[in-house]
Design a protein around this motif. Structure first.
Motif, PDB file in Angstrom:
ATOM      1  N   HIS A 110       1.000  -1.284   0.351  1.00  0.00           N
ATOM      2  CA  HIS A 110      -0.233  -0.116   0.248  1.00  0.00           C
ATOM      3  C   HIS A 110       0.878   1.417   0.107  1.00  0.00           C
ATOM      4  CE1 HIS A 110      -2.725  -3.238   2.161  1.00  0.00           C
ATOM      5  NE2 HIS A 110      -3.047  -3.096   1.004  1.00  0.00           N
ATOM      6  N   LYS A 111       1.704   0.556   0.575  1.00  0.00           N
ATOM      7  CA  LYS A 111       2.764   2.617   0.323  1.00  0.00           C
ATOM      8  C   LYS A 111       3.647   3.133  -0.263  1.00  0.00           C
ATOM      9  CE  LYS A 111       6.965   4.357   2.783  1.00  0.00           C
ATOM     10  NZ  LYS A 111       7.753   4.158   3.800  1.00  0.00           N
ATOM     11  N   PHE A 112       3.727   1.843  -1.378  1.00  0.00           N
ATOM     12  CA  PHE A 112       4.388   2.759  -2.695  1.00  0.00           C
ATOM     13  C   PHE A 112       3.332   3.007  -3.632  1.00  0.00           C
ATOM     14  CE2 PHE A 112       5.112   1.157  -7.105  1.00  0.00           C
ATOM     15  CZ  PHE A 112       6.045   2.045  -7.504  1.00  0.00           C
ATOM     16  N   VAL A 113       1.641   2.029  -3.538  1.00  0.00           N
ATOM     17  CA  VAL A 113       0.570   2.766  -4.538  1.00  0.00           C
ATOM     18  C   VAL A 113       0.480   4.409  -3.329  1.00  0.00           C
ATOM     19  CG1 VAL A 113      -1.355   2.811  -4.712  1.00  0.00           C
ATOM     20  CG2 VAL A 113       0.137   0.268  -5.281  1.00  0.00           C
ATOM     21  N   LEU A 114      -0.046   4.555  -2.430  1.00  0.00           N
ATOM     22  CA  LEU A 114      -0.277   5.702  -1.514  1.00  0.00           C
ATOM     23  C   LEU A 114       0.828   6.687  -2.103  1.00  0.00           C
ATOM     24  CD1 LEU A 114      -1.373   4.606   1.203  1.00  0.00           C
ATOM     25  CD2 LEU A 114      -2.882   5.689  -0.680  1.00  0.00           C
ATOM     26  N   THR A 115       2.476   7.032  -2.154  1.00  0.00           N
ATOM     27  CA  THR A 115       3.150   7.722  -2.469  1.00  0.00           C
ATOM     28  C   THR A 115       3.151   7.989  -4.627  1.00  0.00           C
ATOM     29  OG1 THR A 115       4.625   7.020  -1.549  1.00  0.00           O
ATOM     30  CG2 THR A 115       5.698   8.494  -2.865  1.00  0.00           C
ATOM     31  N   VAL A 116       2.591   6.576  -4.813  1.00  0.00           N
ATOM     32  CA  VAL A 116       2.334   7.395  -6.302  1.00  0.00           C
ATOM     33  C   VAL A 116       0.939   7.862  -7.010  1.00  0.00           C
ATOM     34  CG1 VAL A 116       1.228   6.265  -9.345  1.00  0.00           C
ATOM     35  CG2 VAL A 116       3.731   5.305  -7.346  1.00  0.00           C
ATOM     36  N   THR A 117       0.117   8.154  -6.083  1.00  0.00           N
ATOM     37  CA  THR A 117      -1.467   8.435  -6.549  1.00  0.00           C
ATOM     38  C   THR A 117      -1.835   9.929  -5.732  1.00  0.00           C
ATOM     39  OG1 THR A 117      -2.519   7.588  -3.721  1.00  0.00           O
ATOM     40  CG2 THR A 117      -3.018   6.145  -5.642  1.00  0.00           C
ATOM     41  N   ILE A 118      -0.661  10.210  -4.797  1.00  0.00           N
ATOM     42  CA  ILE A 118      -0.741  11.983  -4.013  1.00  0.00           C
ATOM     43  C   ILE A 118       0.060  12.163  -5.069  1.00  0.00           C
ATOM     44  CG2 ILE A 118       1.254  11.031  -2.684  1.00  0.00           C
ATOM     45  CD1 ILE A 118      -2.107  13.316  -2.074  1.00  0.00           C
ATOM     46  N   SER A 119       1.559  12.021  -5.778  1.00  0.00           N
ATOM     47  CA  SER A 119       2.264  12.321  -6.724  1.00  0.00           C
ATOM     48  C   SER A 119       1.080  13.340  -7.926  1.00  0.00           C
ATOM     49  CB  SER A 119       3.549  11.608  -7.071  1.00  0.00           C
ATOM     50  OG  SER A 119       4.229  11.687  -6.367  1.00  0.00           O
ATOM     51  N   LEU A 120       0.032  11.914  -8.076  1.00  0.00           N
ATOM     52  CA  LEU A 120      -0.124  12.210  -9.415  1.00  0.00           C
ATOM     53  C   LEU A 120      -1.742  12.938  -9.388  1.00  0.00           C
ATOM     54  CD1 LEU A 120      -0.536   8.683 -11.204  1.00  0.00           C
ATOM     55  CD2 LEU A 120       0.689   9.911 -12.297  1.00  0.00           C
ATOM     56  N   MET A 121      -1.913  12.994  -8.569  1.00  0.00           N
ATOM     57  CA  MET A 121      -3.332  14.001  -8.290  1.00  0.00           C
ATOM     58  C   MET A 121      -2.944  15.553  -7.505  1.00  0.00           C
ATOM     59  SD  MET A 121      -6.309  12.107  -5.371  1.00  0.00           S
ATOM     60  CE  MET A 121      -4.726  12.219  -3.993  1.00  0.00           C
ATOM     61  N   SER A 122      -1.939  14.933  -7.365  1.00  0.00           N
ATOM     62  CA  SER A 122      -1.299  17.234  -6.899  1.00  0.00           C
ATOM     63  C   SER A 122      -0.545  17.604  -8.422  1.00  0.00           C
ATOM     64  CB  SER A 122      -0.132  16.983  -6.314  1.00  0.00           C
ATOM     65  OG  SER A 122       0.685  15.884  -6.608  1.00  0.00           O
ATOM     66  N   VAL A 123       0.161  16.499  -9.335  1.00  0.00           N
ATOM     67  CA  VAL A 123       0.336  17.286 -10.624  1.00  0.00           C
ATOM     68  C   VAL A 123      -1.603  17.960 -11.394  1.00  0.00           C
ATOM     69  CG1 VAL A 123       1.008  16.293 -12.420  1.00  0.00           C
ATOM     70  CG2 VAL A 123       2.237  16.073 -10.282  1.00  0.00           C
ATOM     71  N   GLY A 124      -1.855  16.545 -11.396  1.00  0.00           N
ATOM     72  CA  GLY A 124      -3.140  16.911 -11.924  1.00  0.00           C
ATOM     73  C   GLY A 124      -4.011  18.899 -12.444  1.00  0.00           C
ATOM     74  N   THR A 125      -4.122  18.340 -10.370  1.00  0.00           N
ATOM     75  CA  THR A 125      -4.550  19.941 -10.101  1.00  0.00           C
ATOM     76  C   THR A 125      -4.110  20.562 -10.475  1.00  0.00           C
ATOM     77  OG1 THR A 125      -5.938  18.832  -8.277  1.00  0.00           O
ATOM     78  CG2 THR A 125      -5.536  20.305  -7.868  1.00  0.00           C
ATOM     79  N   VAL A 126      -3.047  21.164  -9.750  1.00  0.00           N
ATOM     80  CA  VAL A 126      -2.059  22.603 -10.104  1.00  0.00           C
ATOM     81  C   VAL A 126      -1.573  22.246 -11.758  1.00  0.00           C
ATOM     82  CG1 VAL A 126       0.467  23.090  -9.777  1.00  0.00           C
ATOM     83  CG2 VAL A 126      -0.663  21.796  -8.099  1.00  0.00           C
ATOM     84  N   ALA A 127      -1.639  21.358 -11.650  1.00  0.00           N
ATOM     85  CA  ALA A 127      -1.380  21.977 -13.873  1.00  0.00           C
ATOM     86  C   ALA A 127      -2.880  22.839 -14.152  1.00  0.00           C
ATOM     87  CB  ALA A 127      -1.573  20.511 -14.946  1.00  0.00           C
ATOM     88  N   ILE A 128      -4.138  21.947 -14.277  1.00  0.00           N
ATOM     89  CA  ILE A 128      -5.201  22.514 -14.063  1.00  0.00           C
ATOM     90  C   ILE A 128      -5.021  24.351 -13.587  1.00  0.00           C
ATOM     91  CG2 ILE A 128      -7.640  23.450 -13.525  1.00  0.00           C
ATOM     92  CD1 ILE A 128      -7.963  20.554 -13.482  1.00  0.00           C
ATOM     93  N   GLY A 129      -4.493  24.652 -12.677  1.00  0.00           N
ATOM     94  CA  GLY A 129      -3.965  26.493 -12.254  1.00  0.00           C
ATOM     95  C   GLY A 129      -2.803  27.270 -13.570  1.00  0.00           C
ATOM     96  N   VAL A 130      -2.078  26.076 -14.142  1.00  0.00           N
ATOM     97  CA  VAL A 130      -1.885  27.190 -15.393  1.00  0.00           C
ATOM     98  C   VAL A 130      -1.618  27.277 -16.611  1.00  0.00           C
ATOM     99  CG1 VAL A 130       0.383  27.394 -13.441  1.00  0.00           C
ATOM    100  CG2 VAL A 130       0.009  25.774 -14.753  1.00  0.00           C
ATOM    101  N   LEU A 131      -2.858  26.350 -16.878  1.00  0.00           N
ATOM    102  CA  LEU A 131      -3.524  25.837 -18.384  1.00  0.00           C
ATOM    103  C   LEU A 131      -4.387  27.233 -18.708  1.00  0.00           C
ATOM    104  CD1 LEU A 131      -4.510  23.543 -19.986  1.00  0.00           C
ATOM    105  CD2 LEU A 131      -6.264  23.401 -19.132  1.00  0.00           C
ATOM    106  N   PRO A 132      -3.883  27.753 -20.237  1.00  0.00           N
ATOM    107  CA  PRO A 132      -4.432  28.553 -20.907  1.00  0.00           C
ATOM    108  C   PRO A 132      -5.636  28.629 -21.147  1.00  0.00           C
ATOM    109  CG  PRO A 132      -2.645  27.954 -21.415  1.00  0.00           C
ATOM    110  CD  PRO A 132      -2.419  27.003 -20.907  1.00  0.00           C
ATOM    111  N   GLY A 133      -6.431  29.812 -21.371  1.00  0.00           N
ATOM    112  CA  GLY A 133      -7.972  29.349 -21.555  1.00  0.00           C
ATOM    113  C   GLY A 133      -8.511  29.587 -22.781  1.00  0.00           C
ATOM    114  N   TYR A 134      -9.630  29.332 -23.398  1.00  0.00           N
ATOM    115  CA  TYR A 134      -9.243  29.180 -24.685  1.00  0.00           C
ATOM    116  C   TYR A 134      -9.436  30.169 -25.478  1.00  0.00           C
ATOM    117  CZ  TYR A 134     -12.972  27.595 -28.269  1.00  0.00           C
ATOM    118  OH  TYR A 134     -13.487  27.300 -30.607  1.00  0.00           O
TER     119      TYR A 134
END
Length: 472
Positions: A110-134
């Motif tokens: 579990h520990k290995f997977v929980l390290t991966v999941t938190i990393s992916l979630m944070s990258v996806g969330t933060v990336a929206i904050g810098v994404l240019p608009g339409y």
């Protein structure tokens, strides 16, 4: 255990190394170490849930703003529906991601997977904050937004079930529903933070500033919360029972196929778990992704709608913990049957209240709806995880949770928007949800997985200042 060393014993003529390894892995640690580990795992699970639902709540709260930012001007309803499609997309990847991540959890821990999941979630969330608009990059804006949602969904696909599994395996058996209540309650922590921050920016920034850049700050703030969670998770260890299962498989050279075994041997339990959680899954997404939009569209304003959302997250956590206590004392089945029974009767009145024109009435209805939804959450989480044996638990729990969440919860805001546009009334979705809750009540009454009430039937642990870890 005792602190006094035992007298020396002559070594045996033959030593079973594999058995010794297993015995060492299952031996209970000292009380202080066990309590420290238990608390650390609790924080690791709660903060990870907060990160996951922080993003989901932001996406729902800011759906109107994001529809204007990432989609062309014109039909506001079409843009809003397209925005909700991004929410569904992040859940469409979850059954696949959950199966993959759950399998890795069953094989590597579990520990290995929980390290991966938190990393992916944070990258996806933060990336929206810098994404240019339409207006800046055209059609590439919604495409990149969809990609960010996919990354976030992949990370979140096994976050809740693996973290809950991690927590339940460390905690005492006779308090599993109580621990699940904390896990459910922590899903209100992220939305609470998101709602408070969004409200603060909405009332302090000019509307033009918030719509152009202020909302982006909210997504960027996921980064520090993720880093704290990652730090805590790196300092946790696997539970003794789970270490034993992994070590036995490695020692025996057994070829593990958790997905195949989960689907072939436990598909009935997975279907029951999906049906059992259907009503609560739909309710969670109404609270976290639709009620703000519904209140705004019914003329209550964004500021008052956010105040209502904030209070739902405040009452949600204690309701979940209290529900866990009740389930441990009286049984998960009884709580689920009664909870869903009341939910069936209350869904339609909730949507009638939203359309009533009275903010006080709508406010009370949404809060009561949230309390009901969170009370049943604790025994549901226990059922999601503990219905399966340890060696397939990660795969089976992630698969049933994500399939149900994607098909029923993730589609709820889109379905509600479509039904309102078709019928002209919010009440139409209330009837749909009442039917879903009735199905869950029937599953709880007649097809509940046996594991849900195991905790209540187990003997209580020996008395002490803190519950001792489970020994198997």
């Amino acid at each position: 255990m005792t602190d006094t060393p035992a007298p020396p014993v002559p070594p045996p003529a033959h030593r079973d190394t594999a058995a010794d390894t297993t015995a060492r892995s299952t031996a209970p640690p000292p009380a202080d170490a066990a309590n420290t580990s238990w608390r650390r795992v609790l924080w690791a699970a709660m903060l990870g849930n907060a990160v996951e639902w922080y993003d989901n709540a932001l996406y729902g709260i800011l759906a109107v703003v994001m529809s204007r930012t990432f989609f062309p001007e014109g039909d506001g309803t079409a843009a809003l529906i397209s925005t909700y499609l991004g929410l569904i997309l992040s859940y469409a990847i979850r059954p696949v991601g959950g199966t993959l991540m759950g399998r890795v959890a069953d094989l590597k821990g579990h520990k290995f997977v929980l390290t991966v999941t938190i990393s992916l979630m944070s990258v996806g969330t933060v990336a929206i904050g810098v994404l240019p608009g339409y207006s800046a990059i055209g059609i590439a804006a919604p495409v990149l937004l969809a990609l960010c949602r996919l990354v976030q969904g992949l990370g979140a696909s096994a976050e809740y079930t693996v973290a809950s599994n991690f927590l339940l395996e460390h905690g005492p058996r006779n308090r599993r529903n109580y621990l699940s209540g904390w896990s459910v309650g922590s899903t209100s922590l992220g939305p609470l933070i998101a709602s408070v921050l969004a409200y603060a920016l909405i009332v302090t920034l000019p509307g033009e500033s918030f719509n152009s850049w202020g909302w982006r700050v909210l997504f960027l703030l996921a980064a520090p919360l993720s880093l704290v969670t990652l730090y805590i998770r790196r300092r946790t260890t696997e539970a003794p029972e789970y270490r034993r299962v992994l070590e036995e498989a490695r020692a025996e050279g057994t070829e593990q196929a958790p997905f195949t075994e989960a689907v072939r041997g436990h598909w009935r339990d997975m279907l029951r778990a999906i049906g059992l959680g259907a009503g609560q899954r739909v309710g969670s997404f109404m609270i976290q992704s639709y009620f703000v939009t519904a209140l705004v569209h019914n003329g209550f304003g964004e500021d008052r709608a956010l105040l209502a959302a904030i209070l739902t997250y405040v009452v949600g956590a204690p309701a979940a913990v209290w529900g866990g206590r009740v389930a441990d004392r009286y049984g998960g089945r009884r709580l689920l049957v009664w909870g869903y029974g009341v939910f069936v009767l209350f869904t339609v009145p909730t949507f009638v209240a939203i359309e009533s024109g009275s903010f006080a009435l709508a406010f009370v209805a949404v809060v009561v709806f949230t309390v009901l939804n969170n009370i049943v959450g604790a025994p549901l989480t226990t059922a999601y995880v503990m219905s399966f044996p340890p060696h397939v638990r990660g795969t089976a729990a992630a698969l049933n949770y994500n399939v149900g969440t994607t098909l029923l919860g993730g589609t709820a805001p889109l379905l509600a928007t479509w039904l309102v546009s078709l019928t002209g009334t919010e009440v139409s979705f209330g009837w749909y949800m009442a039917l879903i809750c009735l199905v869950s009540a029937l599953v709880a009454a007649f097809a509940l997985p046996k594991a849900i009430d195991e905790a209540r039937e187990s003997p209580a642990p020996s008395p002490g200042p803190e519950p001792a870890p489970e020994e198997k």
